[in-house]
Design a protein around this motif. Sequence first.
Motif, PDB file in Angstrom:
ATOM      1  N   SER A   1      -0.026 -73.830 -15.955  1.00  0.00           N
ATOM      2  CA  SER A   1       0.596 -74.429 -17.140  1.00  0.00           C
ATOM      3  C   SER A   1       1.733 -75.360 -16.756  1.00  0.00           C
ATOM      4  CB  SER A   1       1.112 -73.324 -18.071  1.00  0.00           C
ATOM      5  OG  SER A   1       0.045 -72.505 -18.521  1.00  0.00           O
TER       6      SER A   1
ATOM      7  N   LYS B   1       0.959 -81.323 -23.224  1.00  0.00           N
ATOM      8  CA  LYS B   1       1.731 -82.028 -24.251  1.00  0.00           C
ATOM      9  C   LYS B   1       0.933 -83.178 -24.849  1.00  0.00           C
ATOM     10  CE  LYS B   1       5.778 -79.895 -24.178  1.00  0.00           C
ATOM     11  NZ  LYS B   1       6.385 -79.284 -25.384  1.00  0.00           N
TER      12      LYS B   1
ATOM     13  N   ASP C   1      -1.458 -81.746 -27.182  1.00  0.00           N
ATOM     14  CA  ASP C   1      -0.857 -80.812 -28.127  1.00  0.00           C
ATOM     15  C   ASP C   1      -1.445 -79.406 -27.994  1.00  0.00           C
ATOM     16  OD1 ASP C   1       0.940 -80.115 -30.096  1.00  0.00           O
ATOM     17  OD2 ASP C   1      -0.474 -80.522 -31.732  1.00  0.00           O
ATOM     18  N   ARG C   2      -1.603 -78.958 -26.731  1.00  0.00           N
ATOM     19  CA  ARG C   2      -2.156 -77.629 -26.481  1.00  0.00           C
ATOM     20  C   ARG C   2      -1.121 -76.684 -25.875  1.00  0.00           C
ATOM     21  NH1 ARG C   2      -6.336 -76.701 -29.316  1.00  0.00           N
ATOM     22  NH2 ARG C   2      -7.035 -75.113 -27.819  1.00  0.00           N
ATOM     23  N   ASP C   3       0.149 -77.109 -25.850  1.00  0.00           N
ATOM     24  CA  ASP C   3       1.169 -76.286 -25.218  1.00  0.00           C
ATOM     25  C   ASP C   3       1.396 -74.974 -25.970  1.00  0.00           C
ATOM     26  OD1 ASP C   3       2.104 -78.351 -27.024  1.00  0.00           O
ATOM     27  OD2 ASP C   3       4.106 -77.491 -26.761  1.00  0.00           O
ATOM     28  N   LYS C   4       1.315 -75.016 -27.307  1.00  0.00           N
ATOM     29  CA  LYS C   4       1.513 -73.786 -28.088  1.00  0.00           C
ATOM     30  C   LYS C   4       0.396 -72.786 -27.827  1.00  0.00           C
ATOM     31  CE  LYS C   4       4.209 -75.939 -31.795  1.00  0.00           C
ATOM     32  NZ  LYS C   4       4.283 -76.241 -33.241  1.00  0.00           N
ATOM     33  N   GLU C   5      -0.830 -73.310 -27.697  1.00  0.00           N
ATOM     34  CA  GLU C   5      -1.968 -72.431 -27.406  1.00  0.00           C
ATOM     35  C   GLU C   5      -1.788 -71.763 -26.048  1.00  0.00           C
ATOM     36  OE1 GLU C   5      -5.652 -70.479 -27.596  1.00  0.00           O
ATOM     37  OE2 GLU C   5      -4.387 -71.393 -29.134  1.00  0.00           O
ATOM     38  N   HIS C   6      -1.359 -72.541 -25.055  1.00  0.00           N
ATOM     39  CA  HIS C   6      -1.133 -71.972 -23.725  1.00  0.00           C
ATOM     40  C   HIS C   6       0.015 -70.975 -23.745  1.00  0.00           C
ATOM     41  CE1 HIS C   6      -3.471 -73.912 -20.340  1.00  0.00           C
ATOM     42  NE2 HIS C   6      -4.050 -74.382 -21.425  1.00  0.00           N
ATOM     43  N   SER C   7       1.031 -71.262 -24.555  1.00  0.00           N
ATOM     44  CA  SER C   7       2.149 -70.335 -24.679  1.00  0.00           C
ATOM     45  C   SER C   7       1.685 -69.005 -25.266  1.00  0.00           C
ATOM     46  CB  SER C   7       3.230 -70.955 -25.562  1.00  0.00           C
ATOM     47  OG  SER C   7       4.302 -70.058 -25.740  1.00  0.00           O
ATOM     48  N   ARG C   8       0.774 -69.088 -26.246  1.00  0.00           N
ATOM     49  CA  ARG C   8       0.252 -67.857 -26.851  1.00  0.00           C
ATOM     50  C   ARG C   8      -0.543 -67.041 -25.833  1.00  0.00           C
ATOM     51  NH1 ARG C   8      -4.348 -66.083 -28.529  1.00  0.00           N
ATOM     52  NH2 ARG C   8      -5.398 -68.070 -28.126  1.00  0.00           N
TER      53      ARG C   8
END
Length: 576
Positions: free
Chosen positions: A200, A208, A211-218
Amino acid sequence: MNKTLLRLTRGLWFWILAIAGVSFLTLVGTTALAEIIAGFLGSLFEPQEVLSSAGSAIRAALLVALFTFCAQMVKGLLEYKTAAKARTSMRRMIFSKVLDLDAGGIEKIGPVSAITASVDAVEQMQMYFSTYLPSLICSILAPIYLFFHLKNISMPVALLLLVVSLILLPVNNLFRCRIEEIRKGYWKSLDDMTGYYMDSLRGLTTLKLFDRDKEHSRVLGEKADVLNYNINCFMKVNFTSFLVTEAMIYAAVLFALVNSAGRIADGSMTIAQALIVLMLSYSYFSAAKELMNASHSALTAIAAAGKVEEILDTDTSRPYDPSLPKDPEQFAGIRMDHVSYGYEGRSRALQDMSLTVPKGKTVALVGLSGCGKSTTASLLMRFCDPLSGNIYIEGNDYCSMKPEELRKHIAMVPQQVNLFSGTIRENLMLADPDADDALLLEALEEAGLGSFIHSQSKGLDSDVGNAGSSLSGGQRQKMGIARALLSRAEYMIFDEATSSVDPQSEKEIWTTIGHLAETRTLIIISHRMSSVQNADCIYVLKDGMVAQHGTHETLMNEGGLYKELVVRQQAMEVAE
């Protein structure tokens, strides 16, 4: 006890025994202090005796307390020294083992596992040597020493305390079975989370952009939860072990209290003796309690040792046998004869592969992704050995030569050239530590970096930045070519050497490769069909086998996969 951790104690036993010895001296001081205090308190019922003995008792107590304090300070210093020495020793051992691994071994254990073993695992294991093993030794010596101090006062109490203190460790070890069940899951989850986190970080810009950073954070949070669950499993086992052993300790101390009270009542024990029994009863278990406090660290260390053991037990030997038969065909170049190879847990990457690389010629390997091109390069560099078949170089079997001897004859420029932080000179001298400036400049000139190096104010002493960050992609690849040239190898492999550079750099690199073809034997692996058209022989691989081979003209007339690849790429270039 764990065989891997005991194996890692090499060079540490002096420090471990020193800690145990100082801990024992601390116990001796504590015992003497307890006897002095108990004797003084017991004499309070006789005022005349108190007045005569108070001064000497206070002086003795102060001396013993000072001795105990100094012993504790020395113990702390020894623990620090032992932990530092253990970390250094283990990391040196792991790092040396990783350096002994060839490319195939690194792929097997994985770079993330190597990192977690040398960082997290070492931090968790060092407590085993600085705390657990010394406590283990003391937990055996202390009860025996105290037994001889109490047996003349109360044999039943002394015997019971001795038995309980000696069975605490076996009882504690009963919980080891559960730890063995969960240790693999713990390390797997740690590797999984660490690897995902590193991926990551490396790909944060890409995440970024899409816009997949939130998914990876989850997902990272879920992986952290799994790791947290496994850690809690360790904690639960440790807490249960602590609860059981503490109950045994306080039950034994309670028995000593009741027994002493009863004997004071019937007059068979003085108050001073009773105080000694009570004060030393708990001291019986001080070493055992210290051992139990270190048991969580020990259990974690044992779990960590499994990961380190996997690395240390990886076979790094590359057998060679100079008596192996010569190539029956005595081919002047490299010859692969019915070679098959497969990676662990996967289907065969190469199946009955045969090809020849005549000395002084240029041979190209092309094909769809996954057809076996890079595996062929790994075999030619002897990063791995064939499962069947033979590879010969100038009449000699590959396995009749040491890998380091073989690599004096054959060098490779990989898809991603690795540069190290430092200067251009330092990076080039990896290939030839004895090269002078003239040789280094000649290699750079031949690799197409002549004008670049002359434009640098510091010349060969110019810094390349962190992992070559101050150089462009094309310059890094050319540095790889220059480094390969310095090895003076007659055979050179270019494994997709232009796949990650800009068009201008790609053109320059192919020009350089074209010049090298005049003086060296080249093996070119490329996805760009136009770059291999001038090769003396082109091998088309499909599903790990040679589907076609010949010159560009021959293969175009023949049709088949090669022509299909050429036409497809031409269409893509027109579309661009």
